[in-house]
Structures are given as C-alpha cells and as structure tokens.
Write a protein that holds these residues in place. Structure first.
Motif, PDB file in Angstrom:
ATOM      1  N   VAL A  47       0.839  -1.198   0.000  1.00  0.00           N
ATOM      2  CA  VAL A  47       0.000   0.000   0.000  1.00  0.00           C
ATOM      3  C   VAL A  47       0.878   1.254   0.000  1.00  0.00           C
ATOM      4  N   GLU A  48       0.588   2.164  -0.917  1.00  0.00           N
ATOM      5  CA  GLU A  48       1.291   3.444  -0.959  1.00  0.00           C
ATOM      6  C   GLU A  48       0.760   4.358   0.154  1.00  0.00           C
ATOM      7  N   ARG A  49       1.510   5.384   0.479  1.00  0.00           N
ATOM      8  CA  ARG A  49       1.078   6.335   1.510  1.00  0.00           C
ATOM      9  C   ARG A  49      -0.278   6.948   1.185  1.00  0.00           C
ATOM     10  N   SER A  50      -0.586   7.085  -0.084  1.00  0.00           N
ATOM     11  CA  SER A  50      -1.853   7.677  -0.516  1.00  0.00           C
ATOM     12  C   SER A  50      -3.045   6.744  -0.309  1.00  0.00           C
ATOM     13  N   GLY A  51      -2.766   5.472   0.000  1.00  0.00           N
ATOM     14  CA  GLY A  51      -3.821   4.477   0.146  1.00  0.00           C
ATOM     15  C   GLY A  51      -4.019   3.616  -1.081  1.00  0.00           C
ATOM     16  N   SER A  52      -3.346   3.923  -2.171  1.00  0.00           N
ATOM     17  CA  SER A  52      -3.448   3.103  -3.378  1.00  0.00           C
ATOM     18  C   SER A  52      -2.758   1.758  -3.152  1.00  0.00           C
ATOM     19  N   ILE A  53      -3.382   0.717  -3.652  1.00  0.00           N
ATOM     20  CA  ILE A  53      -2.796  -0.624  -3.524  1.00  0.00           C
ATOM     21  C   ILE A  53      -1.930  -0.887  -4.746  1.00  0.00           C
ATOM     22  N   ARG A  54      -0.631  -1.009  -4.512  1.00  0.00           N
ATOM     23  CA  ARG A  54       0.333  -1.204  -5.606  1.00  0.00           C
ATOM     24  C   ARG A  54       0.376  -2.674  -6.038  1.00  0.00           C
ATOM     25  N   ALA A  55       0.239  -3.574  -5.086  1.00  0.00           N
ATOM     26  CA  ALA A  55       0.270  -5.006  -5.405  1.00  0.00           C
ATOM     27  C   ALA A  55      -0.501  -5.763  -4.331  1.00  0.00           C
ATOM     28  N   GLU A  56      -1.024  -6.916  -4.683  1.00  0.00           N
ATOM     29  CA  GLU A  56      -1.719  -7.764  -3.708  1.00  0.00           C
ATOM     30  C   GLU A  56      -1.517  -9.228  -4.072  1.00  0.00           C
ATOM     31  N   HIS A  57      -1.596 -10.057  -3.054  1.00  0.00           N
ATOM     32  CA  HIS A  57      -1.376 -11.488  -3.258  1.00  0.00           C
ATOM     33  C   HIS A  57      -2.193 -12.239  -2.214  1.00  0.00           C
ATOM     34  N   SER A  58      -2.789 -13.360  -2.599  1.00  0.00           N
ATOM     35  CA  SER A  58      -3.602 -14.158  -1.683  1.00  0.00           C
ATOM     36  C   SER A  58      -3.204 -15.616  -1.770  1.00  0.00           C
ATOM     37  N   ILE A  59      -3.080 -16.260  -0.610  1.00  0.00           N
ATOM     38  CA  ILE A  59      -2.752 -17.682  -0.541  1.00  0.00           C
ATOM     39  C   ILE A  59      -3.794 -18.355   0.351  1.00  0.00           C
ATOM     40  N   GLY A  60      -4.519 -19.314  -0.202  1.00  0.00           N
ATOM     41  CA  GLY A  60      -5.571 -19.991   0.541  1.00  0.00           C
ATOM     42  C   GLY A  60      -5.077 -21.223   1.276  1.00  0.00           C
ATOM     43  N   TYR A  61      -5.866 -21.654   2.243  1.00  0.00           N
ATOM     44  CA  TYR A  61      -5.583 -22.882   2.984  1.00  0.00           C
ATOM     45  C   TYR A  61      -6.887 -23.409   3.555  1.00  0.00           C
ATOM     46  N   GLY A  62      -6.854 -24.647   3.985  1.00  0.00           N
ATOM     47  CA  GLY A  62      -8.084 -25.302   4.413  1.00  0.00           C
ATOM     48  C   GLY A  62      -8.258 -25.343   5.918  1.00  0.00           C
ATOM     49  N   ILE A  63      -9.414 -25.851   6.310  1.00  0.00           N
ATOM     50  CA  ILE A  63      -9.740 -26.076   7.716  1.00  0.00           C
ATOM     51  C   ILE A  63      -9.776 -27.577   7.945  1.00  0.00           C
TER      52      ILE A  63
END
Length: 514
Positions: free
Chosen positions: A24-40
């Motif tokens: 996240v940039e100081r301005s609040g803009s999201i520069r990059a994102e990544h998600s990794i799932g897992y189970g229960i």
C-alpha cells in the motif's frame, strides 16, 4: 548519499480461509496484492483447526510476492503491519514449536465448558471485565477444554498463543499479543490492559504462559536474518504487531465515528461500531475489543454469513449453479437473479441461518438452521431469497442489541464478499431501514492494517486521514415498502428462535450421538 524515501507499507491480513498481503502506498493506493488460501481441518465433530506452519509460510510468501511483483526496492518499505482473525489458540513449546494445530474460532469442542462457565457465579463477572462473550470460540473456554482433555499437552506448553503471535515469535523470538487480539481471548482485563487474574485461574494458566500484551501500534525489531532474506526485505524493517481483522475493517472503511455501523460479511459476518472507552453489554450479547487505547470496537459476530450462500450453491441449488457455469455466468450472480424475482419477505418463508451454531447475539453453539413457513406455494427461488434474508436478519439482531447498548446508527458501511452483491446489499438496506454505503475497497482489514502502520511509524497522528483513502462506491437508499414487510417479519424471526431454543439442544445431542 541521499536517503531513499520509504513510500510503502506491507499489510498482511491473516484470515480464516487465506492470507492476503497488500503493498500500500502512503496515498492508500494498492500497488500489489497477493492471496494464498488454505483449508480447515475438521476430521471429528466440533473440530475446526488449521496448520500453523502452512499459514506461516503463506505470510512469508505473501510478503515476498507483493514486493517482487511490484518491483519495489526493499529499502522503500516503511514497515510491515498485521491484521489477523481472532480467537485462535495454539500451544507452543519453549522453542516456539507448535504442540497443537491452530484451534480456530469455529471450533466448538468447548461447548460444555462454555455452558458451565455461563451458569457459574463468576462467568458473567469475567465477561463484564474482559468483554468477550462466554462461548466455545473463546480461547478462555478452549483452554478449559485443553486442561481437561489434553492434560499432557497442557502441562508441556510454554505459551498459549494465537496465530499471529506464533508467526511473530518465529520471526523475532518474542511472544507478544496486541491489545486487540488479547481483548478477544476472554482473559484480558479491558480496564487494566492486563491479563485478568480470575480468568487465568479459571483457565488454569499464569501470566508467564501467555504472551506479553502490547499496544496495536507496537513495533518489533530484530527480524530473523534468514527469514528477512526469504521475504526480500531489509533486516531492520519494523514489524507493527497490528490488530484484529474486525476492528481494522472498521478503520479500513472509515467507520470510526459514533453512529456508523460497519458490517462485514465473508465466511461469517459481523456488525461493529467504535466508542471511546470499553463498554460491556449487561446482557452479555456483544463483544468489546481494543483498536487503540482511545478507540474500542463494540459489536457482535455471526457464524453464518457467506458460508450460507455457498451452501445454497453446493447443496440447495446445484442444478442452477451448474446451469450458470454452462452459460459462463457466476453461479452466485445467477442465484441472486433467481431470488430477486421473489418479493421481499419471500412470501412468508423465513430461514434461521444457523447451520454452524450461532454467536451473537444468542451465543448458542447448538443452534441449527430452520426453514419456517414452507408451503407448496414456495419454490427454490423463495428458499434462496429466504437464506439471503435470514443472514441479514441475523446481522440485524446484532445491530438491535448494539443500538440498545450504544445508541442508534445512522449509516451502514458494508465490506467483505457480500458487498459485491448489489441485491444482497439492498436487502440489508431495506431490513435495517438505514442507508448503506459501499467503500470502493473490498480488502478493508488490510487497508486498516496499513493505516495503523502509518500511525505506528509516526507518519500520521490520528484516524481522520483514512477518509482520503476511501472512495465511496454505490450508495443504497431504503425501499419503504420492503422495509414495512421486513418490519412485520423480523419479530417473527426472533420468536421462532426463542421457541426452538430448547429443541436445538435436543437435536444437537442427537446429532452428536449423545
């Protein structure tokens, strides 16, 4: 040499189904994102666990990926800040190795311990001091269960921690827990900001077997060198311990002023508002969790949110979901379109959406799902709509308790997976009789963690600047006709629950083979 400007915060949101990492940039803009799932892991009835090592690796990989994919330099990272799901419990040894899996909020093995504590003279007093309702989700009751059923592990444990505490201990060699997560354990005295002596006695632990409580803005230094290399960050990068995902969701959608109710619905759901000092509900229906020392989040969580819509897709309407896929459509959108053809109130069909028991406001692990009023005039579309309405009724029952304790709301800020559904949002607007606004950011907990990181680093002084981060998306206004229909049906929804309360205990015993 000119100093490099540190422009970015890495926000790590450790959730129930995945770890989401944002740059996240100081301005609040999201520069990059990544998600990794897992189970229960739920191999036996009542169990809901996760592998701590798997989640640890998801955190490492998420940080590495957002930095690498954005091509940001490591020396441009201001800090790493955390959000985390609440109520997990892991027993670890002196070398920070897990002795148990991560026992998560959905685990219901401690139902007998929770019931016993509710009926005791000290139970309600412990709730009033700690702000955590007496329920199997609570680490307090989980500890009671462990002490009585896994006494060898209980005796060998050096510390009892949550998932975020475990990860930070592995990275920094220190066992700390932020005030926010601590205030969801049932063991933390809200007034003293310290572990509660009576709650510890009930759990059978001492303060030296619990993490050191620290503010949500506390910074950790001294990162393990090998792990810093794996993540691609500098060794002296501060890690802000952060807070619980729920309270950060309030911050992330700008719902930090009185009268604004934050509603998030993912797998489960929650209703929250911010107050300036700790408040406990005399009836024991609501939680009170810390955001900072001067901002406390009061509200309640329901077990059954988006998981109900998934149940509709996978069990109730499998043919319709398959047809949607054949047409190249999103099954949820297709099912919502079917439900939208049915009038508000589903022509008198009510659904109690308690397939996984219920937390707020009833705190009844034995509650079960019910279709009430079903007749030959009702079809599958009625059932689908009644499920979506039932989830909103469940949330509204929390909001009603919240209004009783802290006063009425004036606006809903919606986030989470359900916020993607215009139809579901309109149902909420009409049931609650309150305008609803959808901020243009779905990942509210991650953004809240990023902004808390700026506060921790002294870059901003208060919450007001977060409003500049939030662009308002769709706004919904109340349909007066629909609101009148729901006003007639909601009292009946509550009446059905009250009349079935004892029967839920009987059917739960049967289902559990007792």
């Amino acid at each position: 040499m000119q100093a490099v400007e540190k422009k970015y915060v890495v926000a790590v949101d450790i959730g129930t189904t995945s770890t989401k990492t944002l740059l996240v940039e100081r301005s609040g803009s999201i520069r990059a994102e990544h998600s990794i799932g897992y189970g229960i892991i739920s191999e036996l009835p009542g169990r809901a666990e996760q592998n701590p090592a798997e989640i640890y690796e998801a955190v490492i990989a998420g940080i590495r990926e957002v930095i690498a994919s954005s091509r940001v330099q490591a020396n441009e990272i201001l800090c790493v800040s955390f959000s985390s799901a609440m109520h997990s419990l892991i027993a670890i040894d002196a070398q920070f190795n897990p002795l148990t899996q991560s026992i998560i909020w959905a685990d219901s093995r401690a139902v007998l311990q929770a019931d016993r504590l509710k009926k005791s003279t000290e139970g309600h007093e412990v709730y009033l001091r700690t702000g955590t309702p007496l329920h199997p989700m609570s680490p307090l009751t989980k500890l009671m269960w462990l002490k009585e059923n896994e006494f060898v592990i209980f005796a060998k444990t050096a510390w009892f921690v949550g998932i975020k505490d475990y990860i930070l201990a592995k990275l920094f060699g220190r066992v700390v827990m932020d005030y926010s997560i601590a205030s969801g354990t049932g063991l933390f005295n809200l007034a003293a900001l310290a572990w509660d002596a009576e709650a510890m006695r009930i759990a059978g632990v001492s303060a030296d077997r619990l993490p050191e409580p620290v503010p949500t803005t506390y910074r950790l230094l001294g990162l393990d060198a090998s792990e810093a290399k794996r993540m691609g960050i500098e060794l002296d990068t501060p890690f802000v311990v952060g807070a619980a995902d729920g309270v950060l969701a309030n911050l992330g959608v700008g719902a930090y002023e009185p009268g604004i109710f934050s509603v998030s619905v993912g797998t489960s759901g929650a209703v929250r508002t911010v107050v300036s000092k700790p408040i406990a509900d005399p009836k024991g229906r609501l939680f009170c969790y810390a955001l900072t020392e001067n901002a406390w989040v009061v509200g309640g969580a329901i077990n059954n949110g988006g998981i109900l819509f998934r149940w509709v897709r996978d069990v109730l309407a499998t043919e319709e979901a398959a047809e949607a896929r054949r047409q190249g459509l999103d099954p949820y959108d297709y099912l919502a379109a079917l439900a939208e053809k049915v009038p508000a109130g589903s022509e008198g069909l009510l659904m109690l959406p308690m397939l996984t028991g219920e937390r707020a406001p009833h705190w009844n692990a034995n509650a079960r799902g019910v279709f009430f009023g079903l007749s030959l005039t009702h079809g599958k579309a009625h059932m689908i709509r009644s499920v979506l309405e039932g989830v909103v009724y469940g949330l509204y029952s929390v909001a009603a308790a919240l209004t009783e304790v802290v006063g009425p709301g004036k606006e809903i800020r919606a986030s989470g997976g359900f916020a993607r559904s215009i139809f579901w949002r309109q149902i909420m607007t009409d049931v609650w009789g309150m305008p609803l606004v959808v901020p243009d950011v779905i990942e509210s907990s991650g953004l809240g963690a990023a902004y808390l990181g700026l506060i921790a680093m002294g870059e901003v002084s208060d919450f007001s600047g977060v409003q500049a981060w939030i662009q308002t998306g769709t706004a919904h206004t109340v349909d007066i006709g629909n609101n009148k229909v729901y006003g007639q049906l909601f009292p009946l929804y509550e009446q059905v629950y009250d009349r079935l309360k004892d029967s839920f205990d009987d059917i739960a015993r049967f289902q559990n083979g007792e």
